[in-house]
Scaffold this motif. Structure first.
Motif, PDB file in Angstrom:
ATOM      1  N   ARG A 326      -1.367   2.339   6.865  1.00 39.39           N
ATOM      2  CA  ARG A 326      -0.449   3.481   6.836  1.00 39.39           C
ATOM      3  C   ARG A 326       0.956   3.018   7.213  1.00 39.39           C
ATOM      4  O   ARG A 326       1.139   2.086   8.001  1.00 39.39           O
ATOM      5  CB  ARG A 326      -0.924   4.548   7.840  1.00 39.39           C
ATOM      6  CG  ARG A 326      -2.294   5.104   7.536  1.00 39.39           C
ATOM      7  CD  ARG A 326      -2.212   6.504   6.959  1.00 39.39           C
ATOM      8  NE  ARG A 326      -1.783   7.453   7.981  1.00 39.39           N
ATOM      9  CZ  ARG A 326      -2.621   8.151   8.756  1.00 39.39           C
ATOM     10  NH1 ARG A 326      -3.931   7.986   8.624  1.00 39.39           N
ATOM     11  NH2 ARG A 326      -2.169   9.008   9.620  1.00 39.39           N
ATOM     12  N   SER A 327       1.957   3.696   6.649  1.00 43.37           N
ATOM     13  CA  SER A 327       3.361   3.350   6.923  1.00 43.37           C
ATOM     14  C   SER A 327       3.665   3.396   8.414  1.00 43.37           C
ATOM     15  O   SER A 327       4.414   2.573   8.937  1.00 43.37           O
ATOM     16  CB  SER A 327       4.287   4.331   6.221  1.00 43.37           C
ATOM     17  OG  SER A 327       4.054   4.304   4.862  1.00 43.37           O
ATOM     18  N   LEU A 330       2.898   0.202  10.141  1.00 44.27           N
ATOM     19  CA  LEU A 330       3.894  -0.855   9.913  1.00 44.27           C
ATOM     20  C   LEU A 330       5.137  -0.591  10.765  1.00 44.27           C
ATOM     21  O   LEU A 330       5.710  -1.507  11.355  1.00 44.27           O
ATOM     22  CB  LEU A 330       4.282  -0.918   8.435  1.00 44.27           C
ATOM     23  CG  LEU A 330       3.191  -1.319   7.445  1.00 44.27           C
ATOM     24  CD1 LEU A 330       3.773  -1.451   6.047  1.00 44.27           C
ATOM     25  CD2 LEU A 330       2.535  -2.636   7.844  1.00 44.27           C
ATOM     26  N   VAL A 416      10.930  -0.402   6.630  1.00 46.78           N
ATOM     27  CA  VAL A 416       9.566  -0.885   6.352  1.00 46.78           C
ATOM     28  C   VAL A 416       8.642   0.299   6.058  1.00 46.78           C
ATOM     29  O   VAL A 416       7.850   0.276   5.113  1.00 46.78           O
ATOM     30  CB  VAL A 416       9.038  -1.708   7.550  1.00 46.78           C
ATOM     31  CG1 VAL A 416       7.559  -2.005   7.404  1.00 46.78           C
ATOM     32  CG2 VAL A 416       9.818  -3.003   7.674  1.00 46.78           C
ATOM     33  N   ALA A 417       8.787   1.338   6.889  1.00 49.03           N
ATOM     34  CA  ALA A 417       7.900   2.500   6.730  1.00 49.03           C
ATOM     35  C   ALA A 417       8.095   3.184   5.378  1.00 49.03           C
ATOM     36  O   ALA A 417       7.189   3.820   4.860  1.00 49.03           O
ATOM     37  CB  ALA A 417       8.145   3.488   7.870  1.00 49.03           C
ATOM     38  N   ARG A 418       9.293   3.051   4.814  1.00 49.82           N
ATOM     39  CA  ARG A 418       9.571   3.731   3.534  1.00 49.82           C
ATOM     40  C   ARG A 418       9.278   2.843   2.320  1.00 49.82           C
ATOM     41  O   ARG A 418       9.489   3.257   1.195  1.00 49.82           O
ATOM     42  CB  ARG A 418      11.038   4.162   3.505  1.00 49.82           C
ATOM     43  CG  ARG A 418      11.288   5.343   4.411  1.00 49.82           C
ATOM     44  CD  ARG A 418      12.739   5.724   4.386  1.00 49.82           C
ATOM     45  NE  ARG A 418      12.987   6.765   5.369  1.00 49.82           N
ATOM     46  CZ  ARG A 418      14.146   6.953   5.959  1.00 49.82           C
ATOM     47  NH1 ARG A 418      15.166   6.198   5.661  1.00 49.82           N
ATOM     48  NH2 ARG A 418      14.306   7.916   6.834  1.00 49.82           N
ATOM     49  N   MET A 419       8.835   1.630   2.578  1.00 50.62           N
ATOM     50  CA  MET A 419       8.572   0.714   1.455  1.00 50.62           C
ATOM     51  C   MET A 419       7.465   1.241   0.567  1.00 50.62           C
ATOM     52  O   MET A 419       6.498   1.844   1.038  1.00 50.62           O
ATOM     53  CB  MET A 419       8.123  -0.651   2.001  1.00 50.62           C
ATOM     54  CG  MET A 419       9.241  -1.561   2.363  1.00 50.62           C
ATOM     55  SD  MET A 419       8.555  -3.134   2.939  1.00 50.62           S
ATOM     56  CE  MET A 419      10.049  -3.924   3.489  1.00 50.62           C
ATOM     57  N   GLN A 420       7.609   0.978  -0.722  1.00 53.31           N
ATOM     58  CA  GLN A 420       6.527   1.253  -1.661  1.00 53.31           C
ATOM     59  C   GLN A 420       5.798  -0.076  -1.856  1.00 53.31           C
ATOM     60  O   GLN A 420       6.436  -1.100  -2.097  1.00 53.31           O
ATOM     61  CB  GLN A 420       7.095   1.735  -2.994  1.00 53.31           C
ATOM     62  CG  GLN A 420       7.834   3.056  -2.917  1.00 53.31           C
ATOM     63  CD  GLN A 420       6.927   4.219  -2.558  1.00 53.31           C
ATOM     64  OE1 GLN A 420       5.753   4.234  -2.936  1.00 53.31           O
ATOM     65  NE2 GLN A 420       7.446   5.179  -1.815  1.00 53.31           N
ATOM     66  N   ALA A 421       4.483  -0.025  -1.773  1.00 51.90           N
ATOM     67  CA  ALA A 421       3.693  -1.255  -1.836  1.00 51.90           C
ATOM     68  C   ALA A 421       4.054  -2.089  -3.064  1.00 51.90           C
ATOM     69  O   ALA A 421       4.310  -3.297  -2.961  1.00 51.90           O
ATOM     70  CB  ALA A 421       2.216  -0.906  -1.846  1.00 51.90           C
TER      71      ALA A 421
ATOM     72  N   LEU B  58      -1.213   1.921  -6.752  1.00 56.44           N
ATOM     73  CA  LEU B  58       0.061   1.389  -6.262  1.00 56.44           C
ATOM     74  C   LEU B  58       1.224   1.913  -7.093  1.00 56.44           C
ATOM     75  O   LEU B  58       2.371   1.836  -6.676  1.00 56.44           O
ATOM     76  CB  LEU B  58       0.050  -0.144  -6.313  1.00 56.44           C
ATOM     77  CG  LEU B  58      -1.025  -0.844  -5.491  1.00 56.44           C
ATOM     78  CD1 LEU B  58      -1.016  -2.343  -5.757  1.00 56.44           C
ATOM     79  CD2 LEU B  58      -0.832  -0.582  -4.008  1.00 56.44           C
ATOM     80  N   ARG B  78       0.867  10.062  -0.368  1.00 57.06           N
ATOM     81  CA  ARG B  78       0.920   8.650   0.042  1.00 57.06           C
ATOM     82  C   ARG B  78      -0.213   8.299   1.014  1.00 57.06           C
ATOM     83  O   ARG B  78      -0.874   7.274   0.889  1.00 57.06           O
ATOM     84  CB  ARG B  78       2.288   8.423   0.701  1.00 57.06           C
ATOM     85  CG  ARG B  78       2.700   6.989   0.907  1.00 57.06           C
ATOM     86  CD  ARG B  78       4.101   6.965   1.479  1.00 57.06           C
ATOM     87  NE  ARG B  78       4.315   5.741   2.233  1.00 57.06           N
ATOM     88  CZ  ARG B  78       5.108   4.760   1.832  1.00 57.06           C
ATOM     89  NH1 ARG B  78       5.768   4.853   0.721  1.00 57.06           N
ATOM     90  NH2 ARG B  78       5.260   3.666   2.576  1.00 57.06           N
ATOM     91  N   SER B  82      -3.404   5.778   0.459  1.00 56.39           N
ATOM     92  CA  SER B  82      -3.703   4.690   1.411  1.00 56.39           C
ATOM     93  C   SER B  82      -5.180   4.702   1.760  1.00 56.39           C
ATOM     94  O   SER B  82      -5.850   3.673   1.787  1.00 56.39           O
ATOM     95  CB  SER B  82      -2.906   4.861   2.701  1.00 56.39           C
ATOM     96  OG  SER B  82      -1.578   4.522   2.505  1.00 56.39           O
ATOM     97  N   ARG B  85      -7.360   3.580  -1.140  1.00 54.27           N
ATOM     98  CA  ARG B  85      -7.359   2.118  -1.320  1.00 54.27           C
ATOM     99  C   ARG B  85      -8.231   1.456  -0.258  1.00 54.27           C
ATOM    100  O   ARG B  85      -8.970   0.516  -0.544  1.00 54.27           O
ATOM    101  CB  ARG B  85      -5.924   1.580  -1.238  1.00 54.27           C
ATOM    102  CG  ARG B  85      -5.089   1.875  -2.468  1.00 54.27           C
ATOM    103  CD  ARG B  85      -3.855   0.993  -2.514  1.00 54.27           C
ATOM    104  NE  ARG B  85      -2.916   1.299  -1.442  1.00 54.27           N
ATOM    105  CZ  ARG B  85      -1.915   2.166  -1.569  1.00 54.27           C
ATOM    106  NH1 ARG B  85      -1.726   2.802  -2.718  1.00 54.27           N
ATOM    107  NH2 ARG B  85      -1.104   2.396  -0.563  1.00 54.27           N
TER     108      ARG B  85
END
Lengths: 432, 234
Positions: A326-327, A330, A416-421, B58, B78, B82, B85
């Protein structure tokens, strides 16, 4: 595992982490030292101002401070002193008469303008730090041992005067010499009297060493024929806390003892000399500026470090997101790294600061090589500055640096928390 | 009960780059059933990675629908993606992508921690899987202390640890020599048979294509062919 990962991540780039921690620690150490130094300097100035002419609280005839007229005095000086001395929290008092005058001796043609301060030697001895500055003779009235030290016996039973070393040199007088003092007395009269030098002092400031002469209150009252009157009564309290309350207490005690309203005004030092209060407040504001400047410098370092972390590990964060992380996890990881940096840097910074504060609070910083002591607000300010070693000196800067460090990590952590995988995996570099 | 694990219905994906639009996928229909060992092959730019990203949740399709275990991914938040996945999909990446600060044991354990599995259960599962991929002696080594093949074995163990319904392996043999590649394929095939785990490979490695029991060829974002075969590992 999040804590373990954050700790290990911290040491992936040992050199960078070490340098960052070293920079923050050093910054904190310097900040602690500077706060200690500034607080110590302010404390010393307040203490020395209090121990000189100002005290913590002053009593005057209500118009005296504005007009500075010799005729604006308070009656029943002894009674007044006795009442004030009896008030709870009052540690010491000093009764004074203040005149403008001139001084001369038969040994020189020099005439010098001086402020003549008439004090009760016994009370002033307890009150004033000036007694420590006497380098020859005694404090206005010479004690027997100082007479044995060389002062001629003729001063015994005569009117004594304490002058500064430079003034003594200008007048070419020494202990036992006779000087003549002329000053504006009461009701327009001019007073002239002979005094014998019973003490010489050296403060290091010209204002004192050339411009002040101290005589006994009783002698001056006798010479002027004014009787039991004083211009000023200064009070040393047990602490600088709640001085307005103490002033109000004294005022009410005086009223109860029969001092009519409008004959005596009781004021804390900061009402008597608001410019000093302003200066001390300004010094507090400068501390704030100091904190801010330090934080700007430090935050640049912390932001760079944390932002590099984000850039370097972008792909890794992407993979963790792909795995189902989960964001928020991170985010917490990056913040934990910042917390570790802040914690380590604070511990080391406090240690560095403690060593430095221990030195400056015990040995002080001697600036006599660069500057002489100076007279400020009627007080002699020494040129050896000592830091103060209170908890505040350590707690405030540490909290500022710790919180600042953690706050600096917020932006990279949010990034980092807002990053898209998928973006992170595509754009990120290698994880190994 | 349906055995369909992965399903795409008329999936399209358009990437816009300035004024230019690139159709990476043009209406892909695909059904993969439980226990299949499928290779999706095609040249670079054929849409393999895009398809895998959509199946893995993704990325979001421009049109059509992706279902994993019968659940549609469209509209999932989101946080829900998660969780999906974590619970249903295992990933094996071309560049291994292990977490460098963790040992091989910890890397495999990581998804179980995310799932909130207890310590004893974690230990049992991690040791079992590391043993299955032949790395029980290397539990405490970090990725940097291992060869590429060993790292990919750890990645395979990690992809299987949460008992996913499908493992998406993106060119898993691309960064290893052919001997190691064959060994990895052998391992995945064994796990496929023993655990009935569905494997979906993206590849242009002939060895992987040959090893798959079903070979789907993509060309210009569309399925060109979909054939079932014996699947031999050489």
């Amino acid at each position: 595992m999040i804590a373990r990962m954050a700790w290990r991540n911290l040491w992936r780039n040992q050199r960078r982490t070490t340098l960052t921690i070293a920079a923050i620690s050093l910054g904190l150490g310097v900040l602690i030292t500077m706060v200690s130094f500034m607080d110590g300097m302010m404390e010393m100035m307040m203490e020395q101002i209090a121990r000189s002419s100002v005290g913590h609280i002053q009593l005057h005839q209500p118009e005296y401070l504005e007009k500075k007229s010799t005729n604006l005095f308070m009656q029943d000086g002894e009674k007044l002193a006795a009442i004030v001395a009896d008030v709870d929290r009052v540690k010491a008092i000093s009764s004074r008469l203040l005149f403008s005058g001139s001084i001369r001796s038969s040994l020189s043609s020099t005439v010098r303008v001086v402020q003549v301060i008439a004090v009760d030697p016994e009370r002033e001895r307890e009150f004033s730090g000036l007694v420590d500055k006497v380098i020859a003779g005694g404090f206005v009235v010479p004690p027997p041992e100082s007479l044995e030290g060389g002062a001629p016996l003729r001063v015994q039973g005569r009117k004594g005067i304490l002058i500064g070393k430079k003034l003594a040199e200008q007048l070419k007088v020494e202990l036992g010499s006779k000087v003549r003092v002329d000053c504006a007395g009461f009701q327009g009269a001019t007073t002239a009297a002979a005094f014998y030098v019973t003490g010489i002092l050296r403060t290091g400031t010209d204002a004192f060493d050339k411009g002040v002469a101290m005589v006994a209150l009783r002698d001056m009252q006798e010479v002027t024929g004014a009787g039991d009157v004083i211009h000023e009564l200064t009070v040393m309290a047990d602490s600088t806390e709640n001085l307005d309350v103490l002033a109000a207490t004294i005022q009410s005690k005086l009223a109860a003892a029969g001092f009519a309203e409008g004959t005596v005004v009781v004021q804390p030092w900061y009402d008597v000399m608001p410019e000093i209060k302003q200066m001390l407040d300004m010094s507090g504001a400068w501390s704030g500026v100091l904190y801010m400047m330090m934080m700007i410098v430090l935050s640049a370092g912390i932001l760079t470090t944390m932002y590099m972390v984000v850039l370097e590990r972008k792909r890794e964060f992407g993979v963790q997101l792909a795995l189902g992380t989960r964001s928020s996890r991170l985010f917490a990881g990056v913040m934990l790294e910042a917390l570790y940096i802040a914690g380590l840097a604070s511990a080391i910074g406090i240690a560095v600061g403690a060593v430095s504060v221990a030195y400056i609070s015990t040995r002080g910083i001697d600036l006599s090589g660069f500057m002489e002591g100076f007279e400020f607000a009627g007080a002699f300010i020494d040129n050896i500055y000592r830091g103060t070693a209170t908890a505040k000196v350590f707690v405030e800067p540490t909290v500022v640096v710790f919180v600042g460090t953690v706050l600096c990590a917020l932006w990279p952590a949010l990034k980092v928390a807002r990053m898209q995988a998928i973006d992170a995996i595509k754009q990120g570099g290698t994880t190994n | 009960m349906s055995n369909v694990i992965v399903e795409t219905k008329q999936v399209t994906r358009v990437f816009a780059s300035g004024d230019v639009e690139v159709n990476a996928l043009r209406g892909v229909d695909l059904r993969v059933e439980l226990g299949e060992f499928v290779a999706v092959a095609g040249p670079s730019g054929s849409g393999k990675t895009t398809l895998f990203n959509l199946i893995g949740g993704l990325d979001t399709p421009t049109g059509g629908e992706v279902l994993i275990g019968g659940a549609a991914l469209s509209g999932m938040k989101r946080k829900e993606l998660s969780r999906l996945r974590l619970d249903k999909i295992g990933f094996v990446f071309q560049a291994y992508n292990l977490i460098p600060v963790l040992t091989s044991y910890e890397n495999v354990e990581y998804p179980l921690i995310l799932k909130g599995i207890g310590a004893a259960e974690r230990k049992r599962k991690v040791e079992e899987l590391l043993s299955a991929v032949g790395l029980q002696e290397m539990m405490h080594r970090r990725p940097m202390q291992m060869s590429g093949g060993q790292q990919q074995r750890v990645a395979i163990a990690r992809s299987l640890v949460c008992d996913p319904v499908v493992v998406l392996a993106d060119e898993p043999t691309a960064n290893v020599d052919s001997e190691t590649g064959a060994a990895l394929l052998e391992l995945m095939r064994k796990l496929n048979v023993e655990k009935q785990t569905t494997f979906l490979f993206s590849t242009h490695d002939p060895m992987v294509m040959k090893a798959a029991r079903r070979l789907i060829r993509l060309k210009d974002g569309a399925i060109e062919s979909d054939v079932r075969q014996d699947g031999e590992i050489s």
